[in-house]
Design an enzyme around this catalytic site. Structure first.
Site, PDB file in Angstrom:
ATOM      1  N   LYS A 107       4.011 -29.237  -3.238  1.00 18.78           N
ATOM      2  CA  LYS A 107       3.526 -29.215  -1.869  1.00 18.78           C
ATOM      3  C   LYS A 107       4.457 -28.366  -1.000  1.00 18.78           C
ATOM      4  CE  LYS A 107      -0.054 -31.913  -2.297  1.00 18.78           C
ATOM      5  NZ  LYS A 107      -1.436 -31.479  -1.995  1.00 18.78           N
ATOM      6  N   LYS A 215     -12.630 -31.301  -6.586  1.00 18.41           N
ATOM      7  CA  LYS A 215     -12.276 -32.718  -6.594  1.00 18.41           C
ATOM      8  C   LYS A 215     -13.565 -33.526  -6.544  1.00 18.41           C
ATOM      9  CE  LYS A 215      -7.886 -31.844  -4.208  1.00 18.41           C
ATOM     10  NZ  LYS A 215      -7.072 -32.073  -2.995  1.00 18.41           N
TER      11      LYS A 215
END
Length: 336
Positions: A107, A215
């Site tokens: 991240k 997703k």
């Protein structure tokens, strides 16, 4: 047939699970689990998501519990480790929870941090895993100039791809063009620009990405995600939305059903939880997860049950979102 709200309420269990490290700014992950005739489904849109957007998450949960998944083409799914926006000195501890891995998502562009912290974090991953594939995920946190600068500097570490460096499709296309013009070899992956758009195929039509991240929950289920990948005509990387093993099971179903699986999947996030809701968590073993069912354990459901106001909040949300699905024209489970 859409199950009735009464049927869903009867099986609904709301839990709050502790995290090992802060992720998306939270240390507790709340989710609502539903048990259907074919197994468990997970309804866990983040609290800030509106009811219309959340309806796709409910559709995915209902697919898992009431419709079932497409046939699997593989029974072992390679997964990446996920490193949140922690300080560089904490990277080895985070990686240790995943065991052996060949790919890592890091991240970056966290609010309140700067690019120097990103570079230090990614460099720490590279030092710990010299041969691993590394991809970074900015969640749209940069503007175009920041993205080009940051990715130019991070490219020295060696990046497999950069996920959603900027928020808009037009911005992705510009970042991709400018990186190519300066010879910076960082492919661009679109995530939010696929799952949050009314037209999830617009990013492919605009030539704004080299690959797409899919997703299950935000796209409305496995069948719908498979259709989007087929129509987009781009390589796909499967990822998750900080799910329990129940939600990860749906992500594994998608990865198992794709005709091609060129990237390790972002389905290892159960390792970020301090506890799960099954006695056989879907976590990676030697860099992969074996395809199997996720069965919620009654004792763990009781131990981590959300009560009072938080339980009521989720049940009220379930009712509102069910009403959105009930009013939706066509078949939201499979129609992109």
């Amino acid at each position: 047939m859409l199950p009735s709200l009464e049927e869903l309420q009867e099986s609904a269990r709301v839990v709050s699970l502790p995290m090992r490290v802060k992720f998306r700014g939270i240390m507790q992950r709340e989710t609502l689990l539903l048990k259907g005739p074919l197994g468990w489904g997970e309804f866990c849109p983040f609290p800030e998501y509106g009811d219309d957007e959340s309806s796709r998450w409910l559709a995915a949960a209902l697919e898992a519990g009431w419709q079932g998944f497409p046939p699997a083409l593989r029974d072992t799914i390679p997964v990446n480790a996920t490193v949140p926006a922690v300080s560089a000195d904490r990277v080895p501890d985070v990686l240790a929870r995943f065991g052996r891995v060949d790919a890592v998502k890091v991240k970056v562009a966290e609010r309140g941090q700067d690019v120097e912290e990103d570079i230090a974090r990614v460099t720490a991953v590279r030092e710990a895993l010299p041969d691993a594939s590394i991809r970074v995920d900015a969640n749209g946190g940069w503007d175009v100039d920041q993205a080009v600068d940051a990715l130019g500097r991070l490219s020295a570490v060696g990046l497999e791809y950069a996920e959603q460096p900027v928020p808009t499709i037009e911005g992705l296309a510009e970042v991709r063009r400018r990186l190519a013009a300066t010879g910076i070899p960082v492919p661009i992956a679109a995530d939010e620009s696929v799952r949050k758009e009314e037209d999830p195929l617009r990013v492919a039509k605009a030539g704004a990405a080299d690959l797409i991240v899919v997703k299950v929950a935000p796209l409305g289920g496995v069948a719908r995600a498979l259709d989007i990948v087929a129509q987009a005509g781009l390589p796909a990387a499967v990822s998750s939305a900080l799910d329990t093993s129940v939600g990860i099971r749906a992500g594994l179903a998608l990865a198992a059903a794709l005709p091609s699986l060129p990237y390790a999947c972002g389905l290892g996030t159960v390792s970020l939880f301090a506890s799960d809701i099954t006695l056989d968590p879907l976590v990676a073993d030697d860099g992969a997860i074996r395809l199997r069912e996720a069965v919620a354990d009654p004792g763990l459901l009781e131990q981590y049950a959300a009560t009072g106001e938080r339980r009521d909040w989720w049940l009220d949300r379930l009712g509102r979102v069910h009403a959105v699905l009930e009013a939706a024209p066509g078949n939201l489970f499979t129609k992109p």
